[in-house]
Design a protein around this motif. Structure first.
Motif, PDB file in Angstrom:
ATOM      1  N   ALA A   1       0.846  -1.192   0.000  1.00  0.00           N
ATOM      2  CA  ALA A   1       0.000   0.000   0.000  1.00  0.00           C
ATOM      3  C   ALA A   1       0.881   1.243   0.000  1.00  0.00           C
ATOM      4  O   ALA A   1       1.959   1.259   0.606  1.00  0.00           O
ATOM      5  CB  ALA A   1      -0.906  -0.003   1.231  1.00  0.00           C
ATOM      6  N   PRO A   2       0.462   2.323  -0.680  1.00  0.00           N
ATOM      7  CA  PRO A   2       1.312   3.522  -0.800  1.00  0.00           C
ATOM      8  C   PRO A   2       1.737   4.119   0.531  1.00  0.00           C
ATOM      9  O   PRO A   2       2.843   4.611   0.659  1.00  0.00           O
ATOM     10  CB  PRO A   2       0.416   4.495  -1.582  1.00  0.00           C
ATOM     11  N   GLY A   3       0.876   4.082   1.550  1.00  0.00           N
ATOM     12  CA  GLY A   3       1.209   4.738   2.809  1.00  0.00           C
ATOM     13  C   GLY A   3       1.956   3.882   3.808  1.00  0.00           C
ATOM     14  O   GLY A   3       2.228   4.326   4.928  1.00  0.00           O
TER      15      GLY A   3
ATOM     16  N   GLY B   1       6.662  -1.045   8.725  1.00  0.00           N
ATOM     17  CA  GLY B   1       5.413  -1.773   8.579  1.00  0.00           C
ATOM     18  C   GLY B   1       5.449  -2.744   7.418  1.00  0.00           C
ATOM     19  O   GLY B   1       4.911  -3.858   7.499  1.00  0.00           O
ATOM     20  N   ARG B   2       6.103  -2.324   6.354  1.00  0.00           N
ATOM     21  CA  ARG B   2       6.225  -3.198   5.186  1.00  0.00           C
ATOM     22  C   ARG B   2       7.040  -4.436   5.532  1.00  0.00           C
ATOM     23  O   ARG B   2       6.663  -5.559   5.200  1.00  0.00           O
ATOM     24  CB  ARG B   2       6.873  -2.425   4.035  1.00  0.00           C
ATOM     25  N   ALA B   3       8.166  -4.237   6.222  1.00  0.00           N
ATOM     26  CA  ALA B   3       9.026  -5.367   6.587  1.00  0.00           C
ATOM     27  C   ALA B   3       8.301  -6.329   7.527  1.00  0.00           C
ATOM     28  O   ALA B   3       8.419  -7.557   7.403  1.00  0.00           O
ATOM     29  CB  ALA B   3      10.311  -4.853   7.225  1.00  0.00           C
ATOM     30  N   ALA B   4       7.531  -5.774   8.472  1.00  0.00           N
ATOM     31  CA  ALA B   4       6.799  -6.626   9.413  1.00  0.00           C
ATOM     32  C   ALA B   4       5.747  -7.461   8.680  1.00  0.00           C
ATOM     33  O   ALA B   4       5.575  -8.658   8.958  1.00  0.00           O
ATOM     34  CB  ALA B   4       6.144  -5.761  10.491  1.00  0.00           C
TER      35      ALA B   4
ATOM     36  N   ALA C   1       9.215  -9.957  -0.022  1.00  0.00           N
ATOM     37  CA  ALA C   1      10.378  -9.230   0.493  1.00  0.00           C
ATOM     38  C   ALA C   1      10.584  -7.972  -0.341  1.00  0.00           C
ATOM     39  O   ALA C   1      10.440  -8.000  -1.561  1.00  0.00           O
ATOM     40  CB  ALA C   1      11.634 -10.097   0.438  1.00  0.00           C
ATOM     41  N   SER C   2      10.908  -6.867   0.317  1.00  0.00           N
ATOM     42  CA  SER C   2      11.191  -5.580  -0.338  1.00  0.00           C
ATOM     43  C   SER C   2      10.168  -5.285  -1.429  1.00  0.00           C
ATOM     44  O   SER C   2      10.507  -4.972  -2.565  1.00  0.00           O
ATOM     45  CB  SER C   2      12.611  -5.549  -0.916  1.00  0.00           C
TER      46      SER C   2
ATOM     47  N   GLY D   1      -3.321  -8.681   4.066  1.00  0.00           N
ATOM     48  CA  GLY D   1      -3.338  -8.074   5.393  1.00  0.00           C
ATOM     49  C   GLY D   1      -2.139  -7.180   5.622  1.00  0.00           C
ATOM     50  O   GLY D   1      -1.119  -7.279   4.961  1.00  0.00           O
ATOM     51  N   ASP D   2      -2.269  -6.259   6.567  1.00  0.00           N
ATOM     52  CA  ASP D   2      -1.167  -5.390   6.988  1.00  0.00           C
ATOM     53  C   ASP D   2      -0.592  -4.559   5.855  1.00  0.00           C
ATOM     54  O   ASP D   2       0.603  -4.274   5.830  1.00  0.00           O
ATOM     55  CB  ASP D   2      -0.039  -6.218   7.628  1.00  0.00           C
TER      56      ASP D   2
END
Length: 413
Positions: free
Chosen positions: A183-185, A190-193, A202-203, A231-232
């Motif tokens: 997601a853009p925001g 948060g992305r890594a989690a 990954a990445s 999710g997330d």
């Protein structure tokens, strides 16, 4: 699927080791320990009745790229990060005995499993290659379709992966993959989690970052369609794009700094006709480079020699944000190669790329005497807006300019 690379990085080694362990478990007849992985596996597929069970158990995809790949009999398809071979076997069935389905993977264990699955399925037109998706061991222009299932997001150098996919596709070839986007925001932490939680990403890129990378590689007609949330802030998506079609023996690709001398020589040859522009001499490359928008620059090149035969590029009409989607373009073809359809091919590639980048108006000014250019643009959907009479002097005489534009039917409607 099991390929991340750049070669030898700890992250890459960890990913290859994880999927190799999965392959060994399947080869031993067991059910792989998911270890937190929560991608969709083979759940997105409907036509798997005759596929070996081992191919299904090894699958860890996030969608079904074959749902949009539109494979045809006799085509050659390449699956990036082919894992246990599920997508390769299904592709081999669709392209038939006259076609070929390649699978590329970095894990020897996955390749062993995939070859065993192909033998069990009787897929004689399936071929499995060892290698990395950022260094594809196939010649230029050798495949019709590139597919992948939840693998490109694992690559360390995604721009290089997409450039390799562009390289091996034939002109007019198709790119259709399932992948995970962010997601853009979503911030980096948060992305890594979220990636750790689902275990098979990954990445990840946002959809807009993915789009920019595809356009930079030379792809056009880019669409990214969300399919399911994981999710997330992560989401599965179908990513589609095309390599520009071009006349036989030619290739349309992004313009590079190394093309400068040939691009400017073609520019000058066009100016010398007296009917291409008010300009009388081509600028230096630095000036040309500064003036032209960084995206939507293409050359038509000889596929064998790399010689530049024509080019197209654009300039923003204003730096005001309200005109962000409006550009003025120029297209030139070497006098020795006119009449081959190169200008039309360049214009189609340009329009496809411009629309994917959110450009809603492409405009230009053409001398009324340049009837070939007016016919070319009319065929590409441009309309005449009007004529500016005696707008400027050129070689000692006043010239009219016909204003033409193409409004995108998809952007800004």
């Amino acid at each position: 699927m099991s390929d991340a690379r750049t070669t030898g990085t700890p992250a890459t080694d960890e990913i290859v080791a994880r999927y190799s362990a999965r392959a060994r478990a399947v080869l031993a007849g067991g059910t792989p320990d998911e270890g937190g992985d929560s991608c969709f596996g083979a759940a997105a597929y409907e036509d798997v009745d005759e596929v070996p069970e081992a191919a299904l158990r090894a699958s860890l995809g996030c969608g079904n790229p074959l749902a949009v790949a539109e494979l045809h009999p006799g085509e050659t398809v390449l699956d990036l990060g082919s894992g246990g071979g599920l997508d390769v076997l299904l592709s081999a069935r669709r392209v038939g005995p006259a076609g070929t389905a390649y699978g590329l993977d970095a894990s020897d264990d996955m390749l062993t499993l995939a070859r065993a699955n192909a033998a069990q399925a009787g897929a004689g037109n399936a071929r499995f290659l060892h290698g990395h998706i950022d260094d594809i061991p196939l010649p230029d222009g050798s495949v019709d379709v590139v597919i992948s299932n939840c693998v490109i997001n694992l690559a360390a150098d995604k721009a290089r992966v997409l450039a390799e996919a562009f390289r091996v596709l034939r002109p007019g070839g198709r790119f259709g993959v399932s992948d995970i986007v962010a997601a853009p925001g979503l911030d980096a932490a948060g992305r890594a989690a979220a990636e750790r939680r689902i275990g098979c990403a990954a990445s990840t890129l946002t959809a807009e970052e993915y789009r920019r990378n595809l356009l930079a590689a030379g792809f056009t007609a880019v669409t990214i369609t969300p399919t399911a949330g994981t999710g997330d802030g992560l989401q599965a998506a179908i990513v589609q794009a095309a390599k520009p079609a071009s006349p036989p023996g030619t290739l349309i690709r992004p313009m590079r700094a190394g093309d400068a001398a040939e691009v400017l020589a073609i520019y000058q040859a066009g100016l010398d006709t007296g009917d291409a522009s008010f300009e009388t001499s081509a600028p230096a490359w630095d000036e040309f480079d500064r003036a032209k928008s960084p995206g939507q620059r293409y050359v038509a090149a000889d596929a064998a020699t790399g010689k530049v035969l024509g080019w197209i590029a654009a300039t923003a009409v204003s730096d005001r944000c309200v005109y962000a989607g409006v550009v003025e373009h120029s297209v030139y073809v070497h006098p020795d190669h006119q009449g081959r359809g190169l200008a039309s091919a360049l214009l189609r590639a340009f329009i496809g790329s411009a629309e994917a980048a959110g450009i809603w108006t492409v405009q230009s000014g053409v001398f009324p005497e340049n009837t070939a250019s007016l016919r070319l643009h009319a065929g590409a959907g441009f309309r005449v807006v009007g004529t500016r009479e005696r707008i400027g002097r050129h070689h000692g005489r006043w010239r009219d300019v016909v204003l033409i534009e193409r409004r995108s039917p998809a952007i800004g409607d």
